[in-house]
Design an enzyme around this catalytic site. Structure first.
Site, PDB file in Angstrom:
ATOM      1  N   ASP A 189      39.468 115.014  22.772  1.00 29.32           N
ATOM      2  CA  ASP A 189      40.502 115.525  23.668  1.00 29.32           C
ATOM      3  C   ASP A 189      41.873 115.009  23.263  1.00 29.32           C
ATOM      4  O   ASP A 189      42.871 115.713  23.367  1.00 29.32           O
ATOM      5  CB  ASP A 189      40.198 115.109  25.102  1.00 29.32           C
ATOM      6  CG  ASP A 189      40.098 113.592  25.261  1.00 29.32           C
ATOM      7  OD1 ASP A 189      39.547 112.937  24.360  1.00 29.32           O
ATOM      8  OD2 ASP A 189      40.562 113.056  26.286  1.00 29.32           O
ATOM      9  N   ARG A 215      44.908 107.360  23.399  1.00 28.20           N
ATOM     10  CA  ARG A 215      44.623 106.471  24.514  1.00 28.20           C
ATOM     11  C   ARG A 215      43.163 106.011  24.470  1.00 28.20           C
ATOM     12  O   ARG A 215      42.419 106.289  23.522  1.00 28.20           O
ATOM     13  CB  ARG A 215      44.967 107.147  25.842  1.00 28.20           C
ATOM     14  CG  ARG A 215      44.084 108.317  26.226  1.00 28.20           C
ATOM     15  CD  ARG A 215      44.576 108.968  27.512  1.00 28.20           C
ATOM     16  NE  ARG A 215      43.756 110.100  27.905  1.00 28.20           N
ATOM     17  CZ  ARG A 215      44.235 111.235  28.378  1.00 28.20           C
ATOM     18  NH1 ARG A 215      45.547 111.402  28.486  1.00 28.20           N
ATOM     19  NH2 ARG A 215      43.424 112.222  28.728  1.00 28.20           N
ATOM     20  N   ASP A 216      42.743 105.330  25.509  1.00 27.35           N
ATOM     21  CA  ASP A 216      41.389 104.782  25.566  1.00 27.35           C
ATOM     22  C   ASP A 216      40.386 105.855  26.004  1.00 27.35           C
ATOM     23  O   ASP A 216      39.708 105.728  27.011  1.00 27.35           O
ATOM     24  CB  ASP A 216      41.350 103.578  26.515  1.00 27.35           C
ATOM     25  CG  ASP A 216      41.905 103.901  27.891  1.00 27.35           C
ATOM     26  OD1 ASP A 216      42.399 105.032  28.095  1.00 27.35           O
ATOM     27  OD2 ASP A 216      41.853 103.015  28.768  1.00 27.35           O
ATOM     28  N   GLU A 217      40.297 106.921  25.205  1.00 27.19           N
ATOM     29  CA  GLU A 217      39.405 108.032  25.520  1.00 27.19           C
ATOM     30  C   GLU A 217      38.843 108.599  24.224  1.00 27.19           C
ATOM     31  O   GLU A 217      37.749 108.238  23.824  1.00 27.19           O
ATOM     32  CB  GLU A 217      40.153 109.080  26.340  1.00 27.19           C
ATOM     33  CG  GLU A 217      39.236 110.072  27.026  1.00 27.19           C
ATOM     34  CD  GLU A 217      39.950 110.830  28.131  1.00 27.19           C
ATOM     35  OE1 GLU A 217      39.377 111.817  28.612  1.00 27.19           O
ATOM     36  OE2 GLU A 217      41.076 110.465  28.515  1.00 27.19           O
ATOM     37  N   ASP A 232      37.241 121.268  26.351  1.00 30.72           N
ATOM     38  CA  ASP A 232      38.323 121.416  25.391  1.00 30.72           C
ATOM     39  C   ASP A 232      37.835 122.147  24.140  1.00 30.72           C
ATOM     40  O   ASP A 232      38.522 123.013  23.591  1.00 30.72           O
ATOM     41  CB  ASP A 232      38.874 120.046  24.997  1.00 30.72           C
ATOM     42  CG  ASP A 232      39.381 119.249  26.188  1.00 30.72           C
ATOM     43  OD1 ASP A 232      38.622 119.097  27.164  1.00 30.72           O
ATOM     44  OD2 ASP A 232      40.514 118.760  26.136  1.00 30.72           O
ATOM     45  N   TRP A 282      32.701 123.589  31.065  1.00 30.81           N
ATOM     46  CA  TRP A 282      32.500 122.465  30.146  1.00 30.81           C
ATOM     47  C   TRP A 282      31.101 122.597  29.532  1.00 30.81           C
ATOM     48  O   TRP A 282      30.973 122.754  28.317  1.00 30.81           O
ATOM     49  CB  TRP A 282      32.692 121.143  30.886  1.00 30.81           C
ATOM     50  CG  TRP A 282      34.112 120.667  30.910  1.00 30.81           C
ATOM     51  CD1 TRP A 282      34.618 119.582  30.252  1.00 30.81           C
ATOM     52  CD2 TRP A 282      35.225 121.255  31.605  1.00 30.81           C
ATOM     53  NE1 TRP A 282      35.973 119.466  30.493  1.00 30.81           N
ATOM     54  CE2 TRP A 282      36.371 120.469  31.312  1.00 30.81           C
ATOM     55  CE3 TRP A 282      35.378 122.357  32.434  1.00 30.81           C
ATOM     56  CZ2 TRP A 282      37.637 120.771  31.837  1.00 30.81           C
ATOM     57  CZ3 TRP A 282      36.640 122.651  32.953  1.00 30.81           C
ATOM     58  CH2 TRP A 282      37.739 121.866  32.649  1.00 30.81           C
ATOM     59  N   GLU A 285      49.130 117.637  26.763  1.00 31.42           N
ATOM     60  CA  GLU A 285      48.076 117.767  27.764  1.00 31.42           C
ATOM     61  C   GLU A 285      48.599 118.414  29.038  1.00 31.42           C
ATOM     62  O   GLU A 285      47.896 119.194  29.681  1.00 31.42           O
ATOM     63  CB  GLU A 285      47.517 116.378  28.082  1.00 31.42           C
ATOM     64  CG  GLU A 285      46.403 116.351  29.096  1.00 31.42           C
ATOM     65  CD  GLU A 285      45.857 114.951  29.301  1.00 31.42           C
ATOM     66  OE1 GLU A 285      44.740 114.824  29.855  1.00 31.42           O
ATOM     67  OE2 GLU A 285      46.526 113.976  28.907  1.00 31.42           O
ATOM     68  N   HIS A 317      47.035 117.047  22.543  1.00 28.60           N
ATOM     69  CA  HIS A 317      45.887 117.492  23.324  1.00 28.60           C
ATOM     70  C   HIS A 317      45.770 118.993  23.105  1.00 28.60           C
ATOM     71  O   HIS A 317      46.557 119.751  23.633  1.00 28.60           O
ATOM     72  CB  HIS A 317      46.167 117.189  24.798  1.00 28.60           C
ATOM     73  CG  HIS A 317      44.992 116.759  25.592  1.00 28.60           C
ATOM     74  ND1 HIS A 317      44.656 115.431  25.744  1.00 28.60           N
ATOM     75  CD2 HIS A 317      44.086 117.455  26.300  1.00 28.60           C
ATOM     76  CE1 HIS A 317      43.595 115.335  26.520  1.00 28.60           C
ATOM     77  NE2 HIS A 317      43.217 116.547  26.867  1.00 28.60           N
TER      78      HIS A 317
END
Length: 891
Positions: A466, A470-472, A479, A531, A742, A763
C-alpha cells in the site's frame, strides 16, 4: 513479399529463465513482418537438451496448425532437475511464407524435489552467538575444487533476507532475496550461475543474513518474529567438472558463523553499519576463520521450497540529488527531486569512528522543515560509521526507504553545503520490464501519468504494498485489485501477480475468507468486500491481459471458495449485509472523523458479490467447466436481482445518493434499460452539482471515469480528469506531488497536512485512473472476446479544446500496439499500430467512410482493412496487422 521473422521467444513469460520449476513450460513469441494483415497459420517448436543439438531434439512439436503464439504448451518428456533446455520456433503465415528458425532461447530447471536438497538449514550455535542478536549473521565455508570447472550453480534461500558471496564477490544483483511469501507454506529459493567465480584449488562461499520480513518488525502493531525467531540459511552448490564428475558443497554443521559490520537492519527502521567491523575477504577460500563460531542444523521443512517465481528485486535506476536545502531549523537536507523508494549510496573520506546519519522523509512541512510525522513509528534512518581508510562507499543492504528528502547529519564539513556528487539515490523495486507509455497534449496529465508509474515502482517491491515508507508496507488486497489493470499497462506484472496470487491461495482461510493483506500478518482479520475480491479480480485480469489460462485454472478453486464464503454469510444468500467491510475507504462523503465513505457497505458488498460471481462464471466458461458455468451463472442472476430489489426503487432511483453507489451499479451492470439511463444521468448530476468534483474513495474512484465515458458523459469524465482544484487528480500534481497520494488532500491548500495517522504520499490506488487514460482517452483496449490482445480495440475518445492529442503504446504478449490521435490542419488524424498475428477493431467517432482516408486512400479499400462500415458512432473497421494513418475532416 518481405521477411517473416520470429522474435522475442519466452519461456513462462520470461527470457532465458534460470531456475524454473518442473512444470511443462509454456512458450511465447512475437512475429515481425512489414506486410499488413500477417497472421500465423502454423508453428513448429523444437526443444534440445543441454548440448543444444536440434538434430537430436528432446521434443519436436511438428507442424501445428494454429494461430497461437502465446502460452503454447511443451508436450515432451518431463523436464529433468538441474537441466538446461534449448528451444527454437518457426512459423508459417497466411501469405504462404515460412520463417527461418528463431534465435535459440533456453530455460534451466532448478532442484525439483525436496529429496534433492543435500543442504541442511543452519543457524549460528546459540552458545556462540545469540540467535536474537540484532547484527546480521555471516556464515561461511572454505572448500577445495580438484579440477577445471565446466559449470556451477548455487541454489540458495534464507529465513530472513540474504546476500550470497563467492570468493569475495557478491553473487548476482538481486536484493532482499528470497522475497516475502507465506513462509510457512511457500518459500522461494534462487538459482545462481557461479561458473565464472570458481577456480581449481581453494574457494570460499558465504552468506550474509538479516531479519527482513521473516523475523523483523512488521505492521503498526510492532510485531516481530511473526514467522519464526531464528534466521537460517540453506545453500547448495553443484560443481560440474570438465571430466563429467560433480561435487556438492552445502550448508551443514561444518560451516562457521560470526557477526560483522551490519549492527542493525530492519525493513521499517533502517540500518546501522560500522565499517570498522568489516572482515575483508571473509568469503574467500584462504580466509582465516579460526575464531568464528560453530553453526547448528535447524529442523525446518524443505517441502515448502519453490523456485523463484517473481521478478527479482534490483536497483533499476540511479538519481542524483536535485538540490541542497538548509531548513529554517538548520537541518542539512538533500532533495532528490522525486519521491522514490530505495536507498542512498554515500561516498565519504572521514576519520575512523565518524558517524553519518541519514534520515528519510517524503515531504517538508509548509514552513520548509523536515517532516516525519506521517512515518508513524518507522524510523527510516541509516547510520554509517566510517573506518577511516581513504574513500569509502556504502548503501544499506537489507532495508529500503520511501523518500524524497534526506536529512544528513555528521557528514564531514557539516555547516557548509553537502557535496551533492557524494550521494546517489538507488531506485529499488521488482525488476519488471516496462510495457506501456501514455502521453497527451496536457502537461499536467503527463505529470500525473509519471506519478502513477513512480507510485507503482515504489510499491511493487516483491509484493504489491500500500505504501513504502511508514510502519505498514503490506500487501493490501483492495489496493492490488483496483490497480491491477493500470499496473499491467505500465509493466509486465505477470510473474509478479502469479507469485502473489499463490500466496493469496495459501493464506486463504479454510472457509474461503481472504485476509486483508497478503502475505497475511494481521492475525485473522479478513474478508471485506472489494478487498477479498482480489481473489477473483486479479486472476481474471491476468488471464485477460496475458492469456494465462494455467494460472486461471490454478486459482479457480480459490476464486470459487471466495464466492462460496460470501454466499454463506447472513440470512439471505444473495445479499451480503453482514460482517466488517472497509466500504468506500477514504470517500470524501464520509462522516466527520470517519475513514469510510457514505455509500452503504451492504450495497458495496452486494455489488462486488455480483461482479465476482460473474467473473467466476466467465472463468468457468474459459476453462470449460459446464457445471460451474451453470452454478455461478445462476448465482450471479440471483444476486443482481437481490441488489435491484434492495437498492433500486420502483421508479429507478438508487437508494444511496452517492457517486460511488451509482458508479458500482453502472460498472457491474447491475441496472439496465431506462433504469441504467437514469442512474447514469443521476451520477452526472451528482458530479455537476459538486462543481465537477469527485467524492469517491478507494472503491468508486477506479471506475468513475469509465462509467461516465461509457454512458454518454465523456465530457464530464474529462472535466474530472482536468479539474485542478481539490479534490482532483491534478490538485496533488499542482502541489508538487511526484507520486500518487493516499488522500486527495494529503497536503491541504494552506500547506497543512492530513492527519499523521494515515497520510502516505506514495499510495498507488488512485492511480487506477491510468487504466482509463490508456483504454479510453488514447483508445488502446482489448476486445473482451479474445484474451491477451489477440484482438485489440482502437477506440479513442477525443478531448475537445482542452485535450487536443493523446498517444499510448503497449507491448502486449503478441507485440507492440500503438494508438494516437490529434487535430491537424482541420482534420482529425488517428494512427494505429497492430502487431502481426492479431487484428484490431478501429472505431473512428464522427467519421464516415466516404470522407475517411487511410494513408491517402479511401479507407475501406486500403490494404489490411478487412471490414468497414458506418455506424451511429462513426466509422467501424476491422484491420489486420500493420501501421495505419486514418484522416477525416473535423466535424
Amino acid at each position: 513479399m518481405g521477411e517473416l521473422l520470429v522474435k522475442a521467444l519466452t519461456i513462462n513469460g520470461k527470457t532465458n529463465p534460470l531456475g524454473t520449476d518442473g512444470a511443462a513450460p509454456r512458450f511465447g513469441w512475437k512475429l515481425e513482418s512489414e506486410r499488413r494483415g500477417t497472421m500465423q497459420t502454423a508453428y513448429r517448436i523444437q526443444v534440445a537438451g543441454a548440448d543444444g543439438d536440434f538434430g537430436k531434439p528432446v521434443w519436436d512439436s511438428g507442424r501445428v496448425e494454429s494461430d497461437r503464439s502465446i502460452e503454447a504448451a511443451y508436450r515432451g518428456p518431463k523436464p529433468a532437475s538441474r537441466t538446461r533446455y534449448h528451444c527454437r520456433v518457426k512459423v508459417w503465415d497466411n501469405f504462404g511464407r515460412e520463417s527461418d528458425w528463431s534465435e535459440t532461447a533456453w530455460w534451466e530447471t532448478a532442484l525439483l524435489s525436496a529429496d534433492e536438497w543435500k543442504a541442511k538449514w543452519i543457524t549460528p550455535d546459540p552458545a556462540g552467538i545469540d540467535p536474537l542478536a540484532e547484527p546480521a549473521f555471516l556464515l561461511r565455508k572454505s572448500f577445495e575444487l580438484r579440477g577445471k570447472v565446466r559449470s556451477a550453480r548455487i541454489y540458495a534461500t534464507g529465513l530472513g533476507v540474504y546476500d550470497l558471496y563467492v570468493n569475495g564477490d557478491k553473487v548476482g544483483d538481486d536484493l532482499l532475496a528470497p522475497g516475502w511469501t507465506s513462509y510457512r507454506k511457500r518459500l522461494q529459493f534462487q538459482t545462481y550461475d557461479v561458473t565464472g567465480k570458481l577456480r581449481s584449488g581453494p574457494n570460499g562461499i558465504g552468506i550474509m543474513l538479516a531479519n527482513g520480513w521473516y523475523k523483523g518488525e512488521l505492521t503498526w502493531l510492532n510485531k516481530k518474529e511473526l514467522y519464526g525467531n531464528r534466521r537460517a540459511a540453506l545453500v547448495q552448490l553443484h560443481v560440474s567438472y570438465s571430466d563429467g564428475t560433480e561435487e556438492v558443497v552445502a550448508t551443514d554443521p561444518t560451516w562457521t558463523a560470526t557477526t560483522g559490520p551490519i549492527l542493525y537492519s530492519e525493513i521499517y527502521h533502517g540500518e546501522t553499519y560500522d565499517a570498522r567491523l568489516e572482515l575483508p575477504g571473509w568469503s574467500k577460500g584462504n580466509y582465516d576463520a579460526s575464531d568464528w563460531k560453530p553453526v547448528v542444523p535447524v529442523d525446518l521443512p524443505l517441502s515448502v521450497l519453490v523456485p523463484q517465481e517473481n521478478w527479482p528485486t534490483r536497483v533499476t535506476e540511479t538519481i542524483r540529488p536535485a538540490a541542497f536545502i538548509r531548513t529554517p531549523s538548520g537541518d542539512a537536507v538533500l532533495d532528490m527531486g522525486q519521491n522514490m523508494v530505495g536507498r542512498i549510496r554515500l561516498t565519504v573520506e572521514a576519520p575512523a569512528g565518524t558517524r553519518i546519519r541519514l534520515q528519510h522523509a517524503e515531504v517538508l512541512d509548509k514552513d520548509g522543515h523536515f517532516y516525519t510525522g506521517n512515518l508513524r513509528s518507522a524510523k527510516q534512518t541509516v547510520e554509517y560509521i566510517a573506518k577511516g581508510e581513504g574513500t569509502e562507499s556504502y548503501a544499506p543492504y537489507f532495508t529500503f526507504q520511501g523518500f524524497r528528502y534526506v536529512k544528513v547529519e555528521g557528514y564531514p564539513g557539516d555547516g557548509a553545503e553537502l557535496p551533492l556528487d557524494r550521494f546517489v539515490g538507488e531506485v529499488i523495486h521488482s525488476d519488471m520490464p516496462r510495457t506501456g507509455e501514455f502521453e497527451c497534449s496536457h502537461e499536467l496529465v503527463n505529470r500525473l501519468q509519471r506519478n502513477i508509474v513512480w507510485g507503482q515502482r515504489g510499491n511493487f517491491l516483491d509484493v504489491p504494498t500500500d505504501c513504502p515508507q511508514r510502519d505498514e508496507r503490506l500487501g493490501w488486497t483492495g489496493d492490488a485489485q483496483v490497480f491491477v489493470w493500470t499496473a499491467a499497462f505500465n509493466y509486465n506484472v505477470g510473474p509478479f501477480f502469479r507469485k502473489w496470487l499463490r500466496d493469496l491461495a495459501a493464506d486463504q482461510k479454510p472457509d474461503g475468507g481472504v485476509p486483508f493483506v497478503i502475505p497475511d500478518v494481521l492475525d485473522g482479520d479478513h474478508s471485506s468486500a472489494a478487498w477479498g475480491d482480489a481473489a477473483v479480480i486479479v486472476p481474471w485480469a491476468m488471464y485477460r491481459i496475458y492469456g494465462d489460462k494455467e494460472l486461471l485454472a490454478e486459482q479457480f478453486d480459490s476464486m470459487k471458495a471466495w464466492i462460496d464464503y460470501i454466499r454463506a454469510q447472513g440470512e439471505n444468500e444473495f445479499l451480503w449485509n453482514t460482517g466488517f467491510h472497509f466500504g468506500d475507504w477514504l470517500g470524501l462523503d464520509a462522516k466527520e472523523n470517519s475513514y469510510v465513505g457514505a455509500t452503504p457497505r451492504d450495497l458495496i458488498a452486494t455489488a462486488f458479490f455480483a461482479y465476482s460471481a460473474r467473473l467466476v462464471r466467465d472463468a468457468a466458461v474459459e476453462l470449460g467447466r459446464a457445471e460451474d458455468v451453470r452454478t455461478y451463472g445462476e448465482l450471479h442472476q440471483r444476486v443482481v436481482a437481490a441488489f435491484r430489489d434492495e437498492f433500486v426503487t420502483p421508479s429507478g432511483r438508487l437508494a444511496a445518493p452517492t457517486q460511488t453507489a451509482h458508479v458500482l451499479a453502472l460498472m457491474f451492470d447491475l441496472v439496465e434499460g431506462k433504469v441504467r439511463e437514469r442512474v447514469a444521468r443521476d451520477l452526472n448530476r451528482l458530479i455537476a452539482d459538486n462543481d465537477y468534483h469527485l467524492t469517491t474513495g478507494f472503491v468508486g474512484t477506479p471506475y468513475l471515469c469509465h462509467v461516465l465515458s461509457d454512458n454518454g458523459y465523456h465530457d464530464t469524465a474529462l472535466k474530472l480528469l482536468l479539474q485542478e482544484s481539490y479534490p482532483s487528480w491534478l490538485y496533488s500534481v499542482l502541489q508538487g506531488a511526484t507520486t500518487i497520494w493516499e488522500h486527495w488532500d494529503g497536503i491541504k491548500p494552506d500547506g497543512s497536512f492530513w492527519s499523521d495517522d494515515m497520510n502516505s504520499f506514495n499510495h498507488y490506488a488512485y492511480g487506477a485512473i491510468g487504466d482509463w487514460l490508456y483504454r479510453v482517452v488514447a483508445g488502446l483496449d482489448s476486445d473482451p472476446r479474445e484474451p491477451a490482445y489477440k484482438r485489440s480495440r482502437i477506440r479513442p475518445r477525443f478531448g475537445g479544446e482542452r485535450l487536443t492529442s493523446a498517444r499510448a503504446r503497449f507491448d502486449s504478449p503478441y507485440g507492440r500496439i500503438e494508438a494516437s490521435w490529434r487535430a491537424e490542419g482541420g482534420a482529425r488524424v488517428v494512427e494505429a499500430v497492430v502487431p502481426p498475428n492479431t487484428t484490431a477493431e478501429v472505431l473512428l467517432r464522427d467519421a464516415t467512410l466516404d470522407k475517411l482516408r487511410e494513408s491517402g486512400r479511401a479507407a475501406a479499400d486500403a490494404d489490411g482493412v478487412l471490414t468497414a462500415a458506418d455506424t451511429a458512432e462513426g466509422a467501424l473497421l476491422t484491420v489486420g496487422s500493420g501501421s495505419y494513418r486514418f484522416e477525416y475532416p473535423l466535424a
